[in-house]
Design a protein around this motif. Structure first.
Motif, PDB file in Angstrom:
ATOM      1  N   HIS A  54       0.820  -1.208   0.000  1.00 25.63           N
ATOM      2  CA  HIS A  54       0.000   0.000   0.000  1.00 25.63           C
ATOM      3  C   HIS A  54       0.854   1.258   0.000  1.00 25.63           C
ATOM      4  O   HIS A  54       0.504   2.268  -0.603  1.00 25.63           O
ATOM      5  CB  HIS A  54      -0.956  -0.013   1.209  1.00 25.63           C
ATOM      6  CG  HIS A  54      -2.009  -1.074   1.088  1.00 25.63           C
ATOM      7  ND1 HIS A  54      -2.548  -1.713   2.172  1.00 25.63           N
ATOM      8  CD2 HIS A  54      -2.585  -1.631  -0.017  1.00 25.63           C
ATOM      9  CE1 HIS A  54      -3.434  -2.619   1.754  1.00 25.63           C
ATOM     10  NE2 HIS A  54      -3.465  -2.584   0.419  1.00 25.63           N
ATOM     11  N   ARG A  55       1.997   1.175   0.685  1.00 23.59           N
ATOM     12  CA  ARG A  55       2.885   2.333   0.711  1.00 23.59           C
ATOM     13  C   ARG A  55       3.429   2.607  -0.684  1.00 23.59           C
ATOM     14  O   ARG A  55       3.443   3.743  -1.164  1.00 23.59           O
ATOM     15  CB  ARG A  55       4.015   2.090   1.706  1.00 23.59           C
ATOM     16  CG  ARG A  55       4.948   3.261   1.891  1.00 23.59           C
ATOM     17  CD  ARG A  55       5.796   3.121   3.161  1.00 23.59           C
ATOM     18  NE  ARG A  55       6.135   1.745   3.489  1.00 23.59           N
ATOM     19  CZ  ARG A  55       7.038   1.019   2.825  1.00 23.59           C
ATOM     20  NH1 ARG A  55       7.690   1.541   1.813  1.00 23.59           N
ATOM     21  NH2 ARG A  55       7.280  -0.237   3.180  1.00 23.59           N
ATOM     22  N   GLU A  57       2.133   1.716  -3.408  1.00 20.79           N
ATOM     23  CA  GLU A  57       1.054   2.149  -4.280  1.00 20.79           C
ATOM     24  C   GLU A  57       0.844   3.658  -4.134  1.00 20.79           C
ATOM     25  O   GLU A  57       0.726   4.382  -5.122  1.00 20.79           O
ATOM     26  CB  GLU A  57      -0.228   1.400  -3.910  1.00 20.79           C
ATOM     27  CG  GLU A  57      -1.349   1.613  -4.916  1.00 20.79           C
ATOM     28  CD  GLU A  57      -2.663   1.016  -4.421  1.00 20.79           C
ATOM     29  OE1 GLU A  57      -2.635   0.224  -3.457  1.00 20.79           O
ATOM     30  OE2 GLU A  57      -3.694   1.365  -5.000  1.00 20.79           O
ATOM     31  N   GLU A  58       0.829   4.130  -2.855  1.00 16.39           N
ATOM     32  CA  GLU A  58       0.655   5.569  -2.631  1.00 16.39           C
ATOM     33  C   GLU A  58       1.831   6.345  -3.193  1.00 16.39           C
ATOM     34  O   GLU A  58       1.676   7.475  -3.648  1.00 16.39           O
ATOM     35  CB  GLU A  58       0.495   5.884  -1.134  1.00 16.39           C
ATOM     36  CG  GLU A  58      -0.840   5.461  -0.545  1.00 16.39           C
ATOM     37  CD  GLU A  58      -2.033   6.051  -1.291  1.00 16.39           C
ATOM     38  OE1 GLU A  58      -1.897   7.123  -1.896  1.00 16.39           O
ATOM     39  OE2 GLU A  58      -3.098   5.403  -1.276  1.00 16.39           O
ATOM     40  N   ILE A  62       3.881   1.272  -7.836  1.00 17.11           N
ATOM     41  CA  ILE A  62       3.067   0.192  -8.396  1.00 17.11           C
ATOM     42  C   ILE A  62       1.627   0.689  -8.453  1.00 17.11           C
ATOM     43  O   ILE A  62       1.282   1.654  -7.780  1.00 17.11           O
ATOM     44  CB  ILE A  62       3.140  -1.089  -7.521  1.00 17.11           C
ATOM     45  CG1 ILE A  62       2.717  -0.779  -6.088  1.00 17.11           C
ATOM     46  CG2 ILE A  62       4.538  -1.671  -7.544  1.00 17.11           C
ATOM     47  CD1 ILE A  62       2.710  -1.997  -5.180  1.00 17.11           C
TER      48      ILE A  62
ATOM     49  N   MET B   1      -2.629  10.175  -7.840  1.00 17.51           N
ATOM     50  CA  MET B   1      -1.937   9.395  -6.809  1.00 17.51           C
ATOM     51  C   MET B   1      -1.456  10.293  -5.677  1.00 17.51           C
ATOM     52  O   MET B   1      -1.799  11.456  -5.604  1.00 17.51           O
ATOM     53  CB  MET B   1      -0.714   8.706  -7.430  1.00 17.51           C
ATOM     54  CG  MET B   1      -1.030   7.283  -7.868  1.00 17.51           C
ATOM     55  SD  MET B   1      -1.570   6.343  -6.432  1.00 17.51           S
ATOM     56  CE  MET B   1      -2.265   4.932  -7.224  1.00 17.51           C
ATOM     57  N   ILE B  58      -1.437   4.459   5.928  1.00 18.76           N
ATOM     58  CA  ILE B  58      -0.627   4.733   4.746  1.00 18.76           C
ATOM     59  C   ILE B  58      -1.454   5.398   3.663  1.00 18.76           C
ATOM     60  O   ILE B  58      -1.004   6.309   2.981  1.00 18.76           O
ATOM     61  CB  ILE B  58      -0.031   3.412   4.211  1.00 18.76           C
ATOM     62  CG1 ILE B  58       1.000   2.893   5.205  1.00 18.76           C
ATOM     63  CG2 ILE B  58       0.579   3.610   2.840  1.00 18.76           C
ATOM     64  CD1 ILE B  58       1.376   1.462   4.952  1.00 18.76           C
TER      65      ILE B  58
END
Lengths: 109, 882
Positions: A54-55, A57-58, A62, B1, B58
């Motif tokens: 998840h990190r 991704e943020e 990825i 993002m 996160i």
């Protein structure tokens, strides 16, 4: 057997590398891939794998996508982004530098 | 993002956590499908909740999430206390709305720079000193020959631009019968170029359109007029219209933003200065001189260069003044040229309303402060009710800043709701207030845009208000000590002290608002009830013009025709109606002596004008049909007092500097009546016969006059269509310009005072209401805090009187302290509003005692519930509950 903690710092590298070879994997597949490709030596715990995914991704290395698999189950598939590929190069060279430095120390001592 | 997705995730929290859960579930299912033991898989995963929290941390923006939850929590608190919140938001909305309307009007009239290139380089010239009437004056009026000299003198440092006063003129597009009105301004041809204004259609005036007198019959329309009159039709270009005897051709339309240089008036038509008859007249001052500094030049430098030219011109001009008293002439010559910044334009409306608007701005600021004090007290009371909750939060590790944020979020919610409500209020009320400044025939049109300036002000106000009423309670709440708060609370004394200070401040502000309101309403009352000396009811003035000028005999003939109309009792003529804004002044000498210093007013009237106006004739006689000017005159009492020491002037004579110094014999004496203003002392007035002859014995012509009709019955305006028709029929060559009842002219004298009195009264009610609510709230809160103490007192037999005293004495002490402070503030404030009040002194007992009485009554009412509540405490029940 090394514990998951010993993966410290290298989990990102492993995940990125695996995704660069085999795009579109879900979390469980990444976990088993790490396990099998390391010859059952390395094991990523769920408790550290998902925060890492998840990190990243943020961070935009990825990206993830929900798909329905052949078995009719929904799965979240990850793949490498362009920024992730760059990051992989960076981490790989850093890893090589660290390991060769460590090896040199081991040889000299 | 990244940041955006994290911001977005905060607002789709549910979906984000669901996705995480789903992913975990899919993971476990996958593992089980591979033949692993479900129990083992679940164990390997650990606590699902912790995993989800870790991932959420996160994927969310932490501080934003906590802010969101605080806002949601604050909203729930507000929602749970609907009545309290509604009162809080309403009162704040009212206060913010008032502030915003005041800002919108003040900004539009006084602050906003004109939409021109480099407005900060624009200045205007004024002459400052004593006017011919012996009173101080500042005027911008300039004579064209003087302007020419000045323009040449500073050519290298600045551009001088002449812009006439926007005047409502009659004009006609087709036949002369169909006249319409438009605001016309004569401007220097170079103005548009210097201001950087672009055409929306056709071309604008240039220096070449402004070269020789009378030679440039071209006109530029303003965008507003083009849209209103022609619906933005491009064919408007080339249209022709007549003003007086000149036919103009429309050559273009100015850009949309530029509406002239007089805030309060939107100019319709721009004409070249050369088309004004005044350009060749050395003693006619009819326009303002604007100065646009060139780079490197300073305003003072320009003034120093222009002053000698101005002085020399004045002295030259004064040589032609015959029959002036020496000291008046001297005062006129000592007038100084001053230069002032004119980035926001220059208008009469600015001068008239500047002090009034600032006073209103101060009043609404006080209202805002009162509302803020109320809210601060409310938040403080809530914070004390929530002390346990706060203590709990601290105990489980919430930081101090987090607690401040929690309370501030709630304040911000209130402030924001208040600002939205206030914005809506201002949206509606600012135009309404401006429309109240409207004299009927001179509509004030103020551009009131809701742009970034206004929105910025609203946002700043909301933030300021949040800090003002939220920060104190928030910091106080965050300083909670968990141990003592959870045990049952520390002494609320310090909190109560703070509340008391706020209440005292509220009362002080409220007193100030009430006091100033008292002054304003008394002023309006005095002015509107002031005797005018004539009976305005039932008098209609038909103001008429003639181009070319028509013989006075024609006017008389039309007047005779009107006499036969139904409902018309008396018809007379006057050069203009009293209190219509016109004035004809001169100086008078008696017994062949020096002219007196008083500026004498002149008015030409026909026989029976005094009858129509019901001005009593005290001595001598009315004019007769055979009287002609010059030669005979009727004077008023003040004239007799000034020039004949109050003796009867009938039969005596005087010389004036008007009518070529002719001698006039006084045939009558009339009672004083108002001529051109309501405020000053009565002026000496000379009435001359409307029928006048020139030096050769020929009847003179007139460019305009008013038919003055006394009509019977109600609604005199029903006669308007008939009057128009009849005058057009009977008097070819006469144009009806305006039909106005005399009552309206009288009311117009007090428009500003009425506006001030109305708005101030409204604010006074709001202030009183807010302060009352505040006092009620705090007394109730103190009662809640002291229930235990009072209950014990009741239990041991304290009399009800004592209990009531204890429950309310603090409140009255605060009111007293506030009132005394308010009194001091009120006396200080008088200095600033001196020019707005009339025949009312701050030291009069009435304006001081009345607010005090009202305040104490309100305080009494507000403390009744607390007193009743205190007496009704049931000690048994109360002690059992503890």
């Amino acid at each position: 057997m090394p514990k998951a903690d010993s993966l410290q710092g290298s989990l990102d590298l492993l995940v990125l590398k695996i995704l660069s070879r085999r795009p579109r994997l879900h979390g469980y597949a990444i976990m088993t891939a790490i396990q099998s490709m390391s010859g059952e030596v390395l094991r990523a715990e769920e408790g550290s794998l998902y925060p890492a995914l998840h990190r990243m991704e943020e961070a935009g290395w990825i990206r993830a996508e929900w798909v329905t698999t052949e078995t009719g189950r929904r799965a979240r598939l990850y793949e490498l982004t362009r920024a992730g590929a760059k990051q992989l190069d960076l981490e790989e060279s850093r890893w090589r530098a660290v390991t060769s430095a460590v090896n040199r120390v081991l040889r000299m001592a | 993002m990244s940041i955006w997705s994290r911001v977005a995730n905060v607002f789709r929290l549910d979906r984000t956590s669901r996705e995480i859960d789903e992913e975990f579930a899919a993971h476990m299912q996958e593992a089980i499908d591979e033949g692993r033991d479900p129990e083992e898989v679940r164990k390997a995963f650990g606590s699902l909740l912790r995993q989800r929290e870790a991932s959420l941390d996160i994927r969310l923006l932490g501080w934003l999430d906590s802010l969101r939850s605080d806002v949601v929590f604050g909203w729930r608190l507000l929602w749970n206390a609907k009545a309290t919140s509604a009162v809080a938001i309403l009162s704040l909305g009212l206060a913010i709305g008032s502030s915003m309307s005041a800002f919108r009007i003040i900004d539009a009239l006084l602050l906003r720079p004109l939409p021109i290139r480099e407005p900060e380089r624009l200045y205007a010239l004024f002459r400052k000193g004593i006017g011919p009437d012996g009173r101080p004056r500042t005027t911008a009026s300039t004579e064209y020959p003087l302007y020419r000299q000045m323009r040449a003198a500073v050519e290298n440092q600045a551009d001088l631009i002449a812009i006439s006063y926007a005047a409502r003129r009659d004009l006609s597009y087709s036949s002369d019968e169909e006249t319409e009105k438009a605001y016309v301004q004569y401007v220097s041809g170079s103005m548009f170029d210097k201001f950087g204004v672009r055409p929306a259609l056709g071309r604008l005036l240039t220096g070449n359109d402004d070269l020789s007198p009378g030679a440039h019959p071209v006109a530029v329309l303003s965008y507003d007029y083009w849209a209103r009159r022609f619906g933005c039709d491009p064919n408007a270009n080339g249209r022709r219209f007549r003003i007086a005897a000149v036919e103009y051709e429309v050559i273009g339309v100015a850009g949309r933003a530029f509406t002239g240089t007089e805030p309060g008036t939107i100019t319709d038509i721009f004409l070249p200065t050369m088309m004004n008859e005044g350009v060749t007249q050395p003693n006619s001052s009819w326009f303002r001189t604007f100065v646009r500094l060139k780079p490197g030049a300073s305003a003072n430098q320009i003034r120093d260069a222009l002053s000698p030219i101005f002085q020399a011109y004045q002295e030259e001009l004064a040589k032609g003044f015959k029959g002036w008293p020496k000291d008046r002439l001297q005062q006129l010559l000592s007038n100084q040229l001053v230069i002032e910044p004119a980035a926001a334009g220059v208008s009469g409306l600015q001068e008239e309303y500047r002090v009034a608007l600032v006073a209103l701005g101060a009043l609404v600021t006080l209202i805002l402060m009162i509302a803020c004090a109320n809210l601060a007290n409310l938040m403080m009371a809530q914070a004390s009710a929530r002390a346990r909750e706060m203590a709990l939060r601290v105990a489980i590790g919430a930081g101090r800043w987090r607690l401040i944020q929690l309370v501030l979020a709630e304040s911000a919610l209130i402030a924001l709701s208040g600002a939205v409500l206030g914005g809506a209020l201002a949206w509606w009320s600012a135009p309404l207030v401006v429309s109240m400044i409207n004299p009927p025939d001179h509509p004030v049109r103020l551009v009131l845009p809701a742009d970034l300036r206004v929105l910025g002000f609203a946002a700043a106000l909301a933030a300021f208000v949040t800090i003002l009423f939220g920060l104190g309670p928030a910091v106080r709440a965050s300083a909670v000590k968990p141990a003592s708060a959870l045990k049952g609370g520390t002494g609320p004394r310090s909190r109560r002290r703070m509340m008391h200070v706020l209440i005292a401040a509220q009362v002080a502000f409220c007193f100030l608002v009430l006091f100033d309101t008292g002054l304003f309403t008394a002023t309006f009352d005095r002015l509107s009830n002031k005797p005018t000396g004539f009976a305005a009811d039932g008098v209609i003035n038909v103001i008429t013009g003639a181009r070319p000028p028509q013989s006075v005999l024609l006017w008389q003939q039309v007047a005779r025709q009107l006499r036969s109309l139904p409902r018309v009792e008396t018809v007379a003529l006057a050069s203009f109606p009293p209190l219509s804004g016109s004035m004809e002044g001169g100086f008078v000498a008696v017994n062949g002596g020096q002219p007196g210093g008083a500026l004498v007013r002149f008015l030409s009237v026909s026989p029976s004008w005094f009858g129509a106006m019901k001005i009593p004739i005290l001595g001598g006689r009315d004019f007769e049909e055979s009287d002609a000017s010059p030669g005979v005159a009727i004077v008023n009492q003040t004239f007799a007092n000034v020039y004949f020491n109050g003796e009867s002037p009938v039969g005596r004579s005087f010389e004036t500097n008007r009518d070529h110094g002719m001698r006039c014999r006084i045939v009558g004496l009339v009672l004083d009546s108002r001529y051109d203003d309501m405020r000053g002392p009565m002026a000496p007035v000379v009435y001359r016969p409307f029928r006048s002859v020139d030096a050769n014995g020929q009847f003179r012509t007139a460019r305009g006059a008013a038919f003055v009709l006394r009509v019977s019955g109600s609604n005199p305006l029903a006669l308007v269509p008939m009057l128009r028709r009849e005058i057009t029929r009977a008097g070819p060559g006469l144009l009806v310009s305006r039909i106005v009842p005399q009552t309206e002219l009288v009311e117009q004298q007090t428009i500003r005072e009425r506006l001030l009195a109305m708005l101030a009264s409204f604010f006074a009610v709001v202030a009183l209401l807010l302060a009352g609510i505040g006092l009620y709230g705090v007394l109730n809160y103190s009662l809640l805090q002291r229930r235990r103490e009072l209950g014990i007192r009741i239990a041991i037999g304290a009399p009800a009187r004592d209990i009531v005293r204890r429950a309310t004495v603090d409140g009255f002490a605060m009111v007293l302290a506030g009132a005394v402070t308010g009194l001091a503030l009120a006396l200080l404030s008088v200095r600033y509003i001196e020019s707005l009040v009339y025949e009312v002194k701050a030291t009069d007992p009435a304006p001081l005692i009345l607010p005090a009485l009202i305040l104490f009554t309100a305080a009494l009412l507000a403390s009744v519930p607390a007193a009743i509540g205190a007496v009704r405490i049931d000690p048994v029940e109360m002690l059992r509950a503890e």
